[in-house]
Design a protein around this motif. Structure first.
Motif, short mmCIF file in Angstrom:
data_model
loop_
_atom_site.label_atom_id
_atom_site.label_comp_id
_atom_site.label_asym_id
_atom_site.label_seq_id
_atom_site.Cartn_x
_atom_site.Cartn_y
_atom_site.Cartn_z
N HIS A 1 4.46 0.18 9.53
CA HIS A 1 3.12 0.18 10.14
C HIS A 1 2.79 -1.19 10.67
O HIS A 1 3.20 -2.21 10.10
CB HIS A 1 2.04 0.56 9.10
CG HIS A 1 2.14 1.95 8.61
ND1 HIS A 1 1.56 3.00 9.24
CD2 HIS A 1 2.77 2.45 7.51
CE1 HIS A 1 1.81 4.12 8.56
NE2 HIS A 1 2.55 3.80 7.51
N MET A 2 2.03 -1.23 11.73
CA MET A 2 1.41 -2.46 12.19
C MET A 2 0.00 -2.44 11.59
O MET A 2 -0.67 -1.40 11.60
CB MET A 2 1.34 -2.50 13.72
CG MET A 2 0.81 -3.80 14.27
SD MET A 2 1.78 -5.25 13.85
CE MET A 2 3.28 -4.95 14.76
N PHE B 1 0.85 -1.19 0.00
CA PHE B 1 0.00 0.00 0.00
C PHE B 1 0.88 1.24 0.00
O PHE B 1 2.01 1.24 0.46
CB PHE B 1 -1.00 0.00 1.17
CG PHE B 1 -0.45 0.40 2.51
CD1 PHE B 1 -0.60 1.70 2.98
CD2 PHE B 1 0.19 -0.53 3.31
CE1 PHE B 1 -0.11 2.06 4.22
CE2 PHE B 1 0.68 -0.16 4.55
CZ PHE B 1 0.53 1.13 5.01
N TRP B 2 0.34 2.27 -0.56
CA TRP B 2 1.06 3.53 -0.71
C TRP B 2 0.26 4.62 -0.04
O TRP B 2 -0.97 4.68 -0.17
CB TRP B 2 1.24 3.84 -2.19
CG TRP B 2 1.82 5.18 -2.46
CD1 TRP B 2 3.13 5.51 -2.41
CD2 TRP B 2 1.12 6.36 -2.82
NE1 TRP B 2 3.30 6.84 -2.71
CE2 TRP B 2 2.07 7.37 -2.96
CE3 TRP B 2 -0.22 6.66 -3.01
CZ2 TRP B 2 1.74 8.68 -3.31
CZ3 TRP B 2 -0.56 7.95 -3.36
CH2 TRP B 2 0.42 8.94 -3.50
N ARG C 1 5.18 -2.78 2.06
CA ARG C 1 4.83 -4.14 1.65
C ARG C 1 4.62 -4.98 2.90
O ARG C 1 5.23 -4.74 3.94
CB ARG C 1 5.95 -4.75 0.80
CG ARG C 1 6.19 -3.98 -0.48
CD ARG C 1 7.31 -4.60 -1.30
NE ARG C 1 7.74 -3.74 -2.38
CZ ARG C 1 7.07 -3.51 -3.50
NH1 ARG C 1 5.91 -4.07 -3.68
NH2 ARG C 1 7.55 -2.71 -4.42
N TYR C 2 3.75 -5.95 2.76
CA TYR C 2 3.53 -6.92 3.83
C TYR C 2 3.05 -8.21 3.20
O TYR C 2 2.61 -8.23 2.05
CB TYR C 2 2.55 -6.40 4.88
CG TYR C 2 1.16 -6.11 4.38
CD1 TYR C 2 0.12 -7.04 4.53
CD2 TYR C 2 0.85 -4.89 3.77
CE1 TYR C 2 -1.15 -6.77 4.09
CE2 TYR C 2 -0.43 -4.61 3.32
CZ TYR C 2 -1.42 -5.55 3.48
OH TYR C 2 -2.69 -5.29 3.04
N THR C 3 3.16 -9.29 3.95
CA THR C 3 2.70 -10.59 3.46
C THR C 3 1.78 -11.20 4.50
O THR C 3 2.13 -11.31 5.67
CB THR C 3 3.90 -11.53 3.19
OG1 THR C 3 4.76 -10.92 2.24
CG2 THR C 3 3.43 -12.87 2.65
N VAL C 4 0.60 -11.59 4.04
CA VAL C 4 -0.32 -12.34 4.89
C VAL C 4 0.07 -13.81 4.70
O VAL C 4 0.11 -14.32 3.58
CB VAL C 4 -1.79 -12.09 4.49
CG1 VAL C 4 -2.72 -12.77 5.48
CG2 VAL C 4 -2.08 -10.58 4.43
N LEU C 5 0.41 -14.44 5.81
CA LEU C 5 0.98 -15.79 5.81
C LEU C 5 -0.07 -16.86 6.09
O LEU C 5 -1.15 -16.56 6.63
CB LEU C 5 2.08 -15.88 6.87
CG LEU C 5 3.24 -14.91 6.69
CD1 LEU C 5 4.15 -14.94 7.91
CD2 LEU C 5 4.02 -15.24 5.42
N PRO C 6 0.23 -18.12 5.79
CA PRO C 6 -0.71 -19.21 6.10
C PRO C 6 -1.13 -19.23 7.57
O PRO C 6 -2.29 -19.54 7.86
CB PRO C 6 0.08 -20.47 5.73
CG PRO C 6 0.98 -20.02 4.61
CD PRO C 6 1.39 -18.61 5.01
N THR C 7 -0.23 -18.89 8.48
CA THR C 7 -0.61 -18.86 9.91
C THR C 7 -1.66 -17.78 10.17
O THR C 7 -2.54 -17.96 11.00
CB THR C 7 0.61 -18.65 10.82
OG1 THR C 7 1.30 -17.46 10.40
CG2 THR C 7 1.54 -19.83 10.78
N THR D 1 6.89 -3.44 5.69
CA THR D 1 8.28 -3.05 5.50
C THR D 1 8.44 -1.58 5.86
O THR D 1 7.46 -0.83 5.92
CB THR D 1 8.70 -3.25 4.03
OG1 THR D 1 7.82 -2.50 3.19
CG2 THR D 1 8.69 -4.72 3.64
N GLU D 2 9.68 -1.19 6.07
CA GLU D 2 9.98 0.21 6.42
C GLU D 2 10.13 1.05 5.15
O GLU D 2 10.77 0.64 4.19
CB GLU D 2 11.27 0.26 7.24
CG GLU D 2 11.54 1.60 7.84
CD GLU D 2 12.71 1.58 8.79
OE1 GLU D 2 13.63 2.39 8.58
OE2 GLU D 2 12.69 0.75 9.72
#
Length: 175
Positions: free
Chosen positions: A151-152, A112-113, A122-128, A144-145
């Protein structure tokens, strides 16, 4: 419903399903292992000359549970991943998490921008994360920074205020 003998995870899934209100059915994959008087236990624990006398009980049982079809379902909606500022404020929507992605359960790279000279968080939604969403639990993901900050994010599958506009309920496997 019979609960004695259920493994902790199976019982908790059952109990949480009752409280969440969105779970229908039961998951065969959460069945308890066969007990000592169970014919399946006898078959799984027979001595096999090729396995050193252990009978392959754990491996045989695991294969049977892995192959078992899940019949538990959960009703979910497409929802937004929401950014939080580290001061506690609510940030922007950071992308829609579709029920189809939750059902698939595979890594989902997202970005997201919000104004950093064209650089995107950038972020990744994981299987967990997806497994928790199928249990109707809120998950947290860190980006990512960019420009010295990250961001959380949270993804909440239950609270209707985070649903994508016009999202319809969808029933998917819960396990």
């Amino acid at each position: 419903m019979r609960t004695e003998g259920l493994e902790r995870r199976g019982f908790l899934g059952w109990a949480l399903g009752l409280g969440a209100g969105g779970v229908l059915g039961a998951c065969a994959g959460e069945a308890p292992p066969p007990g000592p008087d169970d014919p399946a236990a006898d078959a799984a624990n027979r001595d096999d000359p090729d396995d050193g006398g252990g009978g392959g009980g754990d491996d045989a049982r695991s294969a049977a549970f892995d192959a078992a079809a899940c019949t538990m379902t959960v009703v979910l909606y497409d929802v937004y991943a929401m950014a939080l500022y580290f001061d506690g404020g609510l940030g922007p929507r950071t992308g829609a998490i579709r029920v189809a992605a939750v059902a698939a359960g595979a890594d989902l790279p997202m970005e997201f921008w919000h104004g950093h000279g064209g650089q995107q968080h950038r972020y990744t939604v994981l299987p967990t994360h997806f497994a928790a969403l199928r249990r109707r639990e809120r998950v947290m993901v860190q980006t990512t920074e960019v420009d010295g900050h990250s961001h959380m994010l949270f993804i909440d599958p239950v609270d209707p205020q985070w649903r994508v506009e016009g999202a319809q309920p969808q029933t998917i496997p819960a396990c």
